[in-house]
Enzyme design. Structure first.
Site, mmCIF file in Angstrom:
data_model
loop_
_atom_site.group_PDB
_atom_site.id
_atom_site.type_symbol
_atom_site.label_atom_id
_atom_site.label_comp_id
_atom_site.label_asym_id
_atom_site.label_seq_id
_atom_site.Cartn_x
_atom_site.Cartn_y
_atom_site.Cartn_z
ATOM 1 N N HIS A 264 37.863 37.092 42.901
ATOM 2 C CA HIS A 264 38.324 35.907 43.649
ATOM 3 C C HIS A 264 37.101 35.214 44.257
ATOM 4 C CE1 HIS A 264 40.917 33.310 45.833
ATOM 5 N NE2 HIS A 264 41.365 34.114 46.762
ATOM 6 N N HIS A 305 40.393 31.931 34.587
ATOM 7 C CA HIS A 305 41.185 31.589 35.778
ATOM 8 C C HIS A 305 42.650 31.900 35.489
ATOM 9 C CE1 HIS A 305 42.814 29.357 39.192
ATOM 10 N NE2 HIS A 305 41.593 29.410 39.684
ATOM 11 N N ASP A 362 33.422 28.758 40.579
ATOM 12 C CA ASP A 362 32.298 29.599 41.025
ATOM 13 C C ASP A 362 31.100 29.567 40.095
ATOM 14 O OD1 ASP A 362 34.956 31.599 41.952
ATOM 15 O OD2 ASP A 362 33.526 30.789 43.389
HETATM 16 C C1 SDX Z 1 38.743 32.038 42.136
HETATM 17 O O1 SDX Z 1 43.679 31.772 42.014
HETATM 18 C C2 SDX Z 1 42.839 30.874 42.394
HETATM 19 O O2 SDX Z 1 43.181 29.709 42.520
HETATM 20 C C3 SDX Z 1 41.414 31.382 42.681
HETATM 21 C C4 SDX Z 1 40.377 30.334 42.986
HETATM 22 C C5 SDX Z 1 40.657 29.615 44.294
HETATM 23 O O3 SDX Z 1 40.137 28.511 44.450
HETATM 24 O O4 SDX Z 1 41.293 30.227 45.185
HETATM 25 O O5 SDX Z 1 40.322 29.387 41.932
HETATM 26 C C6 SDX Z 1 38.990 30.967 43.132
HETATM 27 O O6 SDX Z 1 39.043 33.179 42.405
HETATM 28 C C7 SDX Z 1 38.201 31.653 40.778
HETATM 29 C C8 SDX Z 1 38.097 32.877 39.813
HETATM 30 C C9 SDX Z 1 36.799 33.593 40.164
HETATM 31 N N1 SDX Z 1 36.713 34.881 39.421
HETATM 32 C C10 SDX Z 1 35.860 35.042 38.402
HETATM 33 O O7 SDX Z 1 35.120 34.166 37.946
HETATM 34 C C11 SDX Z 1 35.816 36.474 37.878
HETATM 35 C C12 SDX Z 1 35.861 36.463 36.346
HETATM 36 N N2 SDX Z 1 37.176 36.054 35.934
HETATM 37 C C13 SDX Z 1 38.169 37.083 35.603
HETATM 38 O O8 SDX Z 1 38.086 38.207 36.443
HETATM 39 C C14 SDX Z 1 39.568 36.507 35.375
HETATM 40 O O9 SDX Z 1 39.407 35.421 34.576
HETATM 41 C C15 SDX Z 1 40.415 36.127 36.570
HETATM 42 C C16 SDX Z 1 40.581 37.242 37.542
HETATM 43 C C17 SDX Z 1 39.846 34.947 37.257
HETATM 44 C C18 SDX Z 1 41.805 35.758 36.013
HETATM 45 O O10 SDX Z 1 42.347 36.915 35.487
HETATM 46 P P1 SDX Z 1 43.832 36.887 34.855
HETATM 47 O O11 SDX Z 1 44.517 35.607 35.046
HETATM 48 O O12 SDX Z 1 44.524 38.135 35.292
HETATM 49 O O13 SDX Z 1 43.540 36.872 33.349
HETATM 50 P P2 SDX Z 1 43.376 38.148 32.490
HETATM 51 O O14 SDX Z 1 42.448 39.104 33.178
HETATM 52 O O15 SDX Z 1 44.722 38.620 32.079
HETATM 53 O O16 SDX Z 1 42.579 37.556 31.231
HETATM 54 C C19 SDX Z 1 43.231 37.228 30.045
HETATM 55 C C20 SDX Z 1 42.293 37.758 28.953
HETATM 56 C C21 SDX Z 1 42.046 39.263 29.036
HETATM 57 O O17 SDX Z 1 41.725 39.693 27.729
HETATM 58 P P3 SDX Z 1 42.939 40.264 26.754
HETATM 59 O O18 SDX Z 1 43.617 41.374 27.555
HETATM 60 O O19 SDX Z 1 43.853 39.097 26.494
HETATM 61 O O20 SDX Z 1 42.239 40.756 25.527
HETATM 62 O O21 SDX Z 1 40.994 37.141 29.099
HETATM 63 C C22 SDX Z 1 40.020 38.149 29.390
HETATM 64 C C23 SDX Z 1 40.779 39.385 29.865
HETATM 65 O O22 SDX Z 1 40.042 40.570 29.555
HETATM 66 N N3 SDX Z 1 39.146 37.599 30.431
HETATM 67 C C24 SDX Z 1 37.823 37.695 30.425
HETATM 68 C C25 SDX Z 1 37.398 37.008 31.566
HETATM 69 N N4 SDX Z 1 38.458 36.532 32.224
HETATM 70 C C26 SDX Z 1 39.537 36.914 31.525
HETATM 71 N N5 SDX Z 1 36.951 38.295 29.555
HETATM 72 C C27 SDX Z 1 35.644 38.180 29.879
HETATM 73 N N6 SDX Z 1 35.155 37.522 30.949
HETATM 74 C C28 SDX Z 1 36.007 36.936 31.819
HETATM 75 N N7 SDX Z 1 35.542 36.278 32.892
#
Ligand code: SDX
Length: 426
Positions: A264, A305, A362
């Site tokens: 997050h 996201h 971010d």
């Molecule tokens: C913020 O919610 C908000 O509005 C948050 C925010 C705000 O303003 O409040 O926007 C701020 O928190 C932005 C996000 C910051 N976090 C990151 O940058 C961390 C990296 N991102 C991931 O951890 C992830 O993308 C999340 C946590 C942001 C979202 O996760 P989800 O929605 O649970 O998605 P998911 O993990 O189910 O991903 C779907 C697929 C998965 O692969 P499969 O199971 O389909 O094979 O995409 C992959 C994930 O493994 N994936 C990634 C990835 N993000 C998702 N793979 C590699 N790198 C990534 N960053």
């Protein structure tokens, strides 16, 4: 209520569920009647759950749209400033010139913290993470305002919002000064909100400090871009905490704690650490492979996201701001070049394209914050500072009408009932 209904049929029995429409976004199915039929709904991570009704922020993840009270984020970032955006989030409308002047003055009257609060900092080690200090000090604020903590009193709720928005930059800057071993700098009400924060961060008693207007404008814009974002994890934490009747300072401290996680608000700090770890363009393929490897916990920080399956509109503005600030300062940051090459590589990689993983707010923010001189450990503190207005706006909205304590249920898969065997027989 839209008059539409959904019919759920389970084991031959049908349940009619009312469907409600908002002004924008998907319709919602009101599922509370399934309980009377002996069912819970099941949605870990709240992927498809609308937890509340709100008028504050709207996100269309597929189209990459972010509106605050109907205004697009890029227009707010370009044409307004952070305190105007705060007024909008709190009140629902942009202020007139007179309303803005009155609001800015009101905020300026609450920028100082109680002198006793400074003693809380001294309990931390100098190398404490500033987010740990923020959680503790913001939560402690409630100890200073016993006379107006009645959450059922609208005036108490309003003054708490003003105090939090006004004091959070002071508390944030103090958490940095404490870690740097420098004296705290008092707020200077002659300065604008962002300029005041930069002075409290970087001024020292030994010499005069003049705020760079380019950096102040960039800081203000970064605050706008982080101000609110619908029902994200930390905002949902604030609402859930608030639903118990907890005081606003405790609720905001809970939001700060939730924001700290690297998935997050901690992602901006994690992006810079990731870029340091990647080191050079030659290593991009290796790290992209790691990000795609399910057995490797490494993820591309600043990418992906829960809601945006398109470009995060904030990331676009952040990248523009990044280019402006680095150009204005004459900085040629190799990490920016590396970040742009990483974005380009990911945008052309089927793994990221198929999963609709784009840069989020971010991804570029850390590069600007570094150019402004903010230490990496303070990046999430900046996020918490800016998000305080969003958190408190949602807290106020929840308290503006009837609400129930948040109390989710579960799918229980533990042991069925059994009798305890006394210790001497086990
Ligand atoms: C913020 O919610 C908000 O509005 C948050 C925010 C705000 O303003 O409040 O926007 C701020 O928190 C932005 C996000 C910051 N976090 C990151 O940058 C961390 C990296 N991102 C991931 O951890 C992830 O993308 C999340 C946590 C942001 C979202 O996760 P989800 O929605 O649970 O998605 P998911 O993990 O189910 O991903 C779907 C697929 C998965 O692969 P499969 O199971 O389909 O094979 O995409 C992959 C994930 O493994 N994936 C990634 C990835 N993000 C998702 N793979 C590699 N790198 C990534 N960053």
């Amino acid at each position: 209520m839209s008059g539409k209904k959904a019919t759920l049929t389970i084991d031959g029995q049908s349940i009619d569920l009312p469907v409600s429409s908002g002004t924008m976004g998907p319709d919602v199915i009101d599922v509370k009647d399934v309980l009377a039929k002996g069912y819970f709904t099941y949605d870990p991570g709240f992927m498809a759950t609308a937890a509340c009704e709100s008028k504050i922020t709207f996100i269309d993840g597929d189209k990459g749209i972010l509106l605050h009270r109907g205004y697009p984020i890029d227009q707010l970032a370009e044409k307004s400033d952070y305190l105007e955006t705060c007024y909008l989030l709190l009140n629902g409308e942009l202020p007139t010139a007179d309303q803005k002047a009155a609001f800015v003055h009101k905020i300026s009257q609450h920028t100082m913290v109680h002198e006793q609060l400074t003693f809380f900092y001294r309990g931390f080690r100098r190398d404490a993470h500033p987010m740990a200090i923020m959680c503790g000090v913001v939560g402690a604020l409630s100890a200073f305002y016993h006379d107006n903590l009645d959450i059922n009193n609208p005036e108490h709720r309003q003054i708490a919002a003003i105090r939090l928005i006004a004091k959070i930059p002071t508390i944030a800057a103090m958490s940095y000064k404490y870690s740097a071993g420098q004296p705290f700098v008092y707020p200077d009400n002659k300065l604008g909100y962002a300029a005041n924060f930069l002075k409290m961060m970087f001024a020292v008693p030994a010499e005069e400090y003049v705020v760079n207007p380019v950096l102040a404008r960039a800081m203000d814009r970064i605050f706008i871009l982080h101000a609110d974002h619908e029902q994200n994890a930390s905002t949902s934490t604030v609402r859930l905490t608030g639903s118990t009747g907890a005081n606003p300072y405790a609720c905001i401290a809970a939001g700060i704690a939730a924001l700290w996680g690297p998935a997050h608000g901690g992602a901006n700090e994690a992006v810079l650490k990731m870029l340091d770890e990647i080191g050079s363009v030659e290593n991009l393929d290796k790290f992209l492979a790691k990000a795609k490897d399910k057995n490797d916990p490494f993820k591309l920080m600043g990418f992906g996201h829960r809601v945006y399956k398109n470009f995060d509109p904030r990331a676009k503005v952040m990248k523009q701001t990044c280019d402006e600030v680095l150009a204005a300062l004459g900085i040629n940051d190799p990490q920016l070049e590396l970040a742009m090459r990483l974005e380009e590589a990911a945008r052309n990689d089927p793994y990221f394209v198929e999963r609709k993983l784009y840069p989020n707010v971010d991804f570029y923010s850390g590069i600007i914050l570094k150019a402004i001189g903010i230490p990496t450990s303070m990046f999430t503190v900046i996020f918490a500072l800016a998000r305080t207005v969003g958190w408190i706006s949602h807290w106020l909205e929840m308290h503006s009408g009837p609400y129930k304590i948040g109390r989710p249920r579960q799918l229980y898969t533990g042991p069925t009932q059994r009798d305890l065997v006394p210790l001497d027989k086990r």
